[in-house]
Design an enzyme around this catalytic site. Structure first.
Site, PDB file in Angstrom:
ATOM      1  N   GLY A   1       0.840  -1.209   0.000  1.00 32.88           N
ATOM      2  CA  GLY A   1       0.000   0.000   0.000  1.00 32.88           C
ATOM      3  C   GLY A   1       0.869   1.251   0.000  1.00 32.88           C
TER       4      GLY A   1
ATOM      5  N   THR B   1       1.365   3.447  -2.256  1.00 31.76           N
ATOM      6  CA  THR B   1       1.013   4.487  -3.231  1.00 31.76           C
ATOM      7  C   THR B   1       0.264   5.673  -2.622  1.00 31.76           C
ATOM      8  OG1 THR B   1      -0.985   3.208  -3.754  1.00 31.76           O
ATOM      9  CG2 THR B   1       0.937   2.870  -5.166  1.00 31.76           C
TER      10      THR B   1
ATOM     11  N   GLY C   1      -0.731   7.928   1.419  1.00 24.67           N
ATOM     12  CA  GLY C   1      -0.839   8.029   2.874  1.00 24.67           C
ATOM     13  C   GLY C   1       0.338   7.484   3.678  1.00 24.67           C
TER      14      GLY C   1
ATOM     15  N   ASP D   1      -2.239  -6.617  -6.259  1.00 25.18           N
ATOM     16  CA  ASP D   1      -3.299  -6.412  -5.272  1.00 25.18           C
ATOM     17  C   ASP D   1      -3.086  -7.460  -4.175  1.00 25.18           C
ATOM     18  OD1 ASP D   1      -5.865  -6.757  -3.957  1.00 25.18           O
ATOM     19  OD2 ASP D   1      -6.793  -5.699  -5.635  1.00 25.18           O
TER      20      ASP D   1
ATOM     21  N   SER E   1      -4.821  -0.419  14.222  1.00 24.54           N
ATOM     22  CA  SER E   1      -5.536   0.853  14.415  1.00 24.54           C
ATOM     23  C   SER E   1      -6.073   0.907  15.835  1.00 24.54           C
ATOM     24  CB  SER E   1      -6.713   0.945  13.442  1.00 24.54           C
ATOM     25  OG  SER E   1      -7.538   2.056  13.745  1.00 24.54           O
TER      26      SER E   1
ATOM     27  N   TYR F   1     -14.980  -2.793  10.078  1.00 27.03           N
ATOM     28  CA  TYR F   1     -13.607  -2.255  10.000  1.00 27.03           C
ATOM     29  C   TYR F   1     -12.892  -2.480  11.332  1.00 27.03           C
ATOM     30  CZ  TYR F   1      -9.612   0.837   9.697  1.00 27.03           C
ATOM     31  OH  TYR F   1      -8.312   1.334   9.728  1.00 27.03           O
TER      32      TYR F   1
ATOM     33  N   VAL G   1      -5.492   9.762  11.160  1.00 26.93           N
ATOM     34  CA  VAL G   1      -4.377  10.208  10.312  1.00 26.93           C
ATOM     35  C   VAL G   1      -4.991  10.759   9.028  1.00 26.93           C
ATOM     36  CG1 VAL G   1      -2.199   9.538   9.225  1.00 26.93           C
ATOM     37  CG2 VAL G   1      -3.080   8.189  11.153  1.00 26.93           C
TER      38      VAL G   1
ATOM     39  N   THR H   1      -5.162  11.177   5.521  1.00 30.28           N
ATOM     40  CA  THR H   1      -4.639  10.555   4.287  1.00 30.28           C
ATOM     41  C   THR H   1      -5.829  10.459   3.335  1.00 30.28           C
ATOM     42  OG1 THR H   1      -5.210   8.348   5.053  1.00 30.28           O
ATOM     43  CG2 THR H   1      -2.983   9.125   5.614  1.00 30.28           C
TER      44      THR H   1
HETATM   45  P1  NDP Z   1      -4.758   5.575   2.113  1.00 27.90           P
HETATM   46  O1  NDP Z   1      -6.082   5.338   1.503  1.00 27.90           O
HETATM   47  O2  NDP Z   1      -4.096   6.886   1.925  1.00 27.90           O
HETATM   48  O3  NDP Z   1      -3.734   4.427   1.649  1.00 27.90           O
HETATM   49  C1  NDP Z   1      -4.112   3.079   1.621  1.00 27.90           C
HETATM   50  C2  NDP Z   1      -3.126   2.322   0.764  1.00 27.90           C
HETATM   51  O4  NDP Z   1      -3.478   0.924   0.759  1.00 27.90           O
HETATM   52  C3  NDP Z   1      -3.160   2.787  -0.695  1.00 27.90           C
HETATM   53  O5  NDP Z   1      -1.855   2.746  -1.230  1.00 27.90           O
HETATM   54  C4  NDP Z   1      -4.041   1.737  -1.340  1.00 27.90           C
HETATM   55  O6  NDP Z   1      -3.825   1.565  -2.731  1.00 27.90           O
HETATM   56  C5  NDP Z   1      -3.573   0.501  -0.596  1.00 27.90           C
HETATM   57  N1  NDP Z   1      -4.473  -0.605  -0.793  1.00 27.90           N
HETATM   58  C6  NDP Z   1      -5.783  -0.696  -0.464  1.00 27.90           C
HETATM   59  N2  NDP Z   1      -6.281  -1.880  -0.854  1.00 27.90           N
HETATM   60  C7  NDP Z   1      -5.254  -2.552  -1.439  1.00 27.90           C
HETATM   61  C8  NDP Z   1      -5.138  -3.821  -2.053  1.00 27.90           C
HETATM   62  N3  NDP Z   1      -6.194  -4.652  -2.137  1.00 27.90           N
HETATM   63  N4  NDP Z   1      -3.942  -4.193  -2.555  1.00 27.90           N
HETATM   64  C9  NDP Z   1      -2.882  -3.362  -2.490  1.00 27.90           C
HETATM   65  N5  NDP Z   1      -2.932  -2.142  -1.926  1.00 27.90           N
HETATM   66  C10 NDP Z   1      -4.114  -1.742  -1.420  1.00 27.90           C
HETATM   67  O7  NDP Z   1      -4.963   5.277   3.676  1.00 27.90           O
HETATM   68  P2  NDP Z   1      -3.926   5.209   4.890  1.00 27.90           P
HETATM   69  O8  NDP Z   1      -2.556   5.509   4.462  1.00 27.90           O
HETATM   70  O9  NDP Z   1      -4.510   6.003   5.980  1.00 27.90           O
HETATM   71  O10 NDP Z   1      -4.080   3.665   5.273  1.00 27.90           O
HETATM   72  C11 NDP Z   1      -2.976   2.798   5.414  1.00 27.90           C
HETATM   73  C12 NDP Z   1      -3.262   1.813   6.529  1.00 27.90           C
HETATM   74  O11 NDP Z   1      -3.381   2.529   7.757  1.00 27.90           O
HETATM   75  C13 NDP Z   1      -4.568   1.017   6.374  1.00 27.90           C
HETATM   76  O12 NDP Z   1      -4.315  -0.312   6.776  1.00 27.90           O
HETATM   77  C14 NDP Z   1      -5.505   1.702   7.367  1.00 27.90           C
HETATM   78  O13 NDP Z   1      -6.505   0.841   7.837  1.00 27.90           O
HETATM   79  C15 NDP Z   1      -4.533   2.089   8.451  1.00 27.90           C
HETATM   80  N6  NDP Z   1      -4.955   3.136   9.359  1.00 27.90           N
HETATM   81  C16 NDP Z   1      -5.314   4.363   8.878  1.00 27.90           C
HETATM   82  C17 NDP Z   1      -5.690   5.359   9.761  1.00 27.90           C
HETATM   83  C18 NDP Z   1      -6.157   6.707   9.308  1.00 27.90           C
HETATM   84  O14 NDP Z   1      -6.801   7.415  10.100  1.00 27.90           O
HETATM   85  N7  NDP Z   1      -5.845   7.135   8.110  1.00 27.90           N
HETATM   86  C19 NDP Z   1      -5.660   5.115  11.207  1.00 27.90           C
HETATM   87  C20 NDP Z   1      -5.305   3.792  11.592  1.00 27.90           C
HETATM   88  C21 NDP Z   1      -4.934   2.850  10.688  1.00 27.90           C
HETATM   89  P3  NDP Z   1      -4.852   2.162  -3.819  1.00 27.90           P
HETATM   90  O15 NDP Z   1      -4.490   3.613  -3.921  1.00 27.90           O
HETATM   91  O16 NDP Z   1      -4.567   1.355  -5.024  1.00 27.90           O
HETATM   92  O17 NDP Z   1      -6.237   1.949  -3.270  1.00 27.90           O
HETATM   93  C1  8X3 Z   2      -8.425   4.469  11.222  1.00 27.78           C
HETATM   94  C2  8X3 Z   2      -8.744   5.330  12.378  1.00 27.78           C
HETATM   95  O1  8X3 Z   2     -10.603   6.003  13.949  1.00 27.78           O
HETATM   96  O2  8X3 Z   2     -11.016   6.231  11.587  1.00 27.78           O
HETATM   97  O3  8X3 Z   2      -8.210   3.153  11.603  1.00 27.78           O
HETATM   98  O4  8X3 Z   2     -10.954   4.056  12.600  1.00 27.78           O
HETATM   99  S1  8X3 Z   2     -10.402   5.405  12.629  1.00 27.78           S
END
Ligand code: NDP
Ligand code: 8X3
Length: 244
Positions: free
Chosen positions: A4, A6, A8, A51, A131, A144, A177, A179
């Protein structure tokens, strides 16, 4: 290796680890974005397009790694997403499947593909992105939250199963976060996504990348087992104090 990569948190990890002198394998679905990163970082970055839900393709990509990229020191299992924020009794089956297939089964696939070589080498580090949502369910978070609770159990299980080796296992549990996460969760409804971060200074991807790098750079005898990282005005998954 960062999944992932690409967007955040994953993209922030790519930059942090490269700047700290690591060679990075950035994996993701978005080939164009990976190409941009490759152009920026050159020889120290290798990209793999797959993926995480596609087990065969993941396996094919991992086994296609050039010889000098095969020894993976750190796996950051980051790819994941939330889809929807609705009562469980009104949830969308497809959204549920996608979250479970990505956040749980995708993370397990990557672990299963990468960790045997770490165990054989008696060296390595798995950093799973959980998370605060995995600590306790919050309103309408249901599936989730369950996937992130599963990530916690899967991480704990792996830590037990490699405890006889030098392989370390870390769970990072971010809170809010900013993103692309909320845009994805709300299927592109930007106003709804922006509201998530209203009245609070959220974390950034860089904040989580800093924590990942700290865990990775800790001395070999130190295993950062778990870190909960919250914005200052967030107390847990449900308590967020916003400015008016
Ligand atoms: P983003 O949406 O910015 O990034 C998510 C990344 O995961 C993207 O690169 C996306 O690619 C990739 N991805 C999703 N599905 C797949 C797949 N099937 N195969 C390969 N890559 C995939 O979100 P975040 O950076 O915030 O999320 C990253 C992680 O952090 C996640 O696991 C999320 O649950 C976790 N998280 C996020 C929080 C937040 O508040 N943002 C808080 C706590 C945890 P593509 O662009 O192709 O979809
Ligand atoms: C991402 C943070 O609080 O939106 O895991 O679930 S929250």
């Amino acid at each position: 290796m960062i999944t992932g990569a690409t967007s955040g948190i994953g993209e922030a990890c790519v930059r942090r680890f490269l700047n700290a002198g690591y060679k990075v394998i950035a994996t993701g679905r978005n080939r164009a974005k990976l190409d941009i990163l490759k152009e920026e970082f050159g020889d120290n970055l290798l990209t793999l397009v797959f993926d995480v839900r596609d087990r065969d393709d993941a396996e094919k990509c991992v086994s296609s790694l050039p010889e000098d990229w095969k020894e993976i020191d750190v796996l950051i299992n980051n790819a994941g997403l939330a889809l929807g924020l609705d009562p469980e009794y009104q949830g969308d089956f497809t959204d549920w499947d996608t979250m479970i297939d990505t956040n749980i089964k995708g993370l397990l696939t990557m672990t299963r593909l990468i960790v045997p070589e770490m165990v054989a080498r008696n060296r390595g580090h798995v950093i799973n992105i959980g998370s605060v949502a995995g600590d306790a369910a919050y309103v309408n978070g249901n599936v989730y939250c369950a996937t992130k609770a599963a990530v916690k159990s899967i991480t704990d299980g792996l830590r037990i199963d490699v405890a006889h080796t030098e392989v370390r296992v870390t769970l990072l549990k971010p809170g809010l976060v900013e993103t692309n996460f909320s845009n994805v969760r709300f299927h592109g409804d930007k106003d709804r996504a922006d509201n998530v971060y209203k009245g609070i200074t959220p974390l950034t991807g860089d904040d989580i990348a800093d924590a990942a790098l700290y865990a990775a750079q800790a001395p070999g005898h130190v295993q950062i087992a778990e870190m909960l990282i919250l914005a200052t005005h967030q107390a847990n998954g449900s308590t967020i104090v916003r400015r008016n």
